[in-house]
Design an enzyme around this catalytic site. Structure first.
Site, PDB file in Angstrom:
ATOM      1  CE  LYS A  13     -26.513  70.962   0.292  1.00 22.56           C
ATOM      2  NZ  LYS A  13     -27.675  71.747   0.802  1.00 22.56           N
ATOM      3  NE  ARG A  89     -24.192  70.363   6.317  1.00 22.13           N
ATOM      4  CZ  ARG A  89     -25.043  69.718   5.521  1.00 22.13           C
ATOM      5  NH1 ARG A  89     -24.630  68.756   4.746  1.00 22.13           N
ATOM      6  NH2 ARG A  89     -26.305  70.054   5.518  1.00 22.13           N
ATOM      7  NE  ARG A 128     -36.327  68.185   1.811  1.00 23.36           N
ATOM      8  CZ  ARG A 128     -35.034  68.434   2.034  1.00 23.36           C
ATOM      9  NH1 ARG A 128     -34.197  68.433   1.025  1.00 23.36           N
ATOM     10  NH2 ARG A 128     -34.610  68.706   3.239  1.00 23.36           N
ATOM     11  NE  ARG A 161     -34.067  65.652   5.097  1.00 29.50           N
ATOM     12  CZ  ARG A 161     -33.008  66.224   4.520  1.00 29.50           C
ATOM     13  NH1 ARG A 161     -32.741  65.991   3.244  1.00 29.50           N
ATOM     14  NH2 ARG A 161     -32.212  67.015   5.200  1.00 29.50           N
ATOM     15  NE  ARG A 172     -31.883  71.000   7.712  1.00 27.84           N
ATOM     16  CZ  ARG A 172     -32.800  70.668   6.795  1.00 27.84           C
ATOM     17  NH1 ARG A 172     -34.090  70.656   7.100  1.00 27.84           N
ATOM     18  NH2 ARG A 172     -32.411  70.359   5.578  1.00 27.84           N
TER      19      ARG A 172
END
Ligand code: AP5
Length: 214
Positions: A13, A89, A128, A161, A172
């Site tokens: 996203k 969400r 990431r 992160r 998540r």
């Protein structure tokens, strides 16, 4: 134009939103980025969101809805529309969004689901790396960051992160399937859902999105 980018954590996203807003020229509203900026700045909002984010849970609806409602009322959004990334969400957030937009005589034009299976998401998220300054992203295997971990664009530090740890990624994904994925049917029933294969290379995903939103 109001466009929602829907998809699980790591679906791409943020990657696609950055490219899209440059091309379409309208504001990018990422609730995750807003919370992280508040966390870094140590604001009361950041402190309130911190525990939920660290656990991979959703920040409570009332807090998110207030934040987005405030942002949607700003002149740039009223004039140009927005690309919503990470919001809504939950069905409650989608209903609140509908309420805000109706009051502004506006409406959602499209909700685009970036479809990626969980197996690919875990690899994407655990590898990431992100610039703390400008949000530019890398992946340790697919597009490695510079060795000195200094962002070539803004000089900011490149980091992992906190919520990209294996345990939090699992949590998540569970939260996404329980609370967010029902939104695909919610928007489908309104004739607004579009689905894009998010497993294709980023440029192909971008081209598919551009075609959909042309
Ligand atoms: P948020 O920041 O919104 O995180 P998320 O939805 O979990 O999404 P991500 O940012 O992890 O992934 P992405 O889809 O943007 O993927 P990306 O492009 O980076 O939210 C964080 C937290 O904030 C939430 O857990 C919650 O606590 C809170 N929060 C936020 N909004 C909320 C709301 N509305 N309500 C309640 N709480 C809220 O890509 C990921 C990786 O994949 C990168 O390494 C990238 O390089 C790579 N990649 C991207 N595209 C491709 C591709 N096509 N092929 C291969 N690799 C790719």
């Amino acid at each position: 134009m109001i466009v929602i980018l829907l998809g699980p954590p790591g679906a791409g996203k943020g990657t696609q939103a950055s490219a899209l807003v440059k091309r379409l020229g309208f504001p990018h509203i990422s609730t995750g980025d807003i919370f992280r900026a508040n966390l870094d700045a140590g604001t009361p909002l950041g402190l309130e969101a911190r525990g939920y984010m660290a656990a991979g849970e959703l920040v409570p609806d009332d807090l998110v809805v207030r934040l987005v409602g405030d942002r949607l009322s700003k002149p740039d959004v009223r004039e140009k529309g927005a690309l919503l990334d990470g919001f809504p969400r939950t069905v409650a957030q989608a209903e609140a969004l509908e309420g805000f937009l109706t009051a502004q005589k506006a409406a959602v034009d499209a909700c685009v689901l970036l479809d990626v299976p969980d197996s690919a998401l875990v690899e994407r998220l655990s590898g990431r790396r992100v610039c703390r300054g400008c949000g530019q992203g890398w992946h340790v295997s697919f597009s490695p960051p510079p060795a000195d971990l200094k962002c070539p664009r803004c000089g900011g530090p490149i980091y992992q992160r906190d919520d990209d740890s294996e345990a939090t990624i699992k949590s998540r994904l569970g939260v996404y399937h329980d609370q967010t994925s029902p939104l695909a049917d919610w928007y489908k029933s309104r004739g607004l859902l579009r689905v894009v294969d998010g497993q294709a290379p980023p440029e192909e995903v971008g081209a598919a999105l551009a075609k959909l939103l042309a």
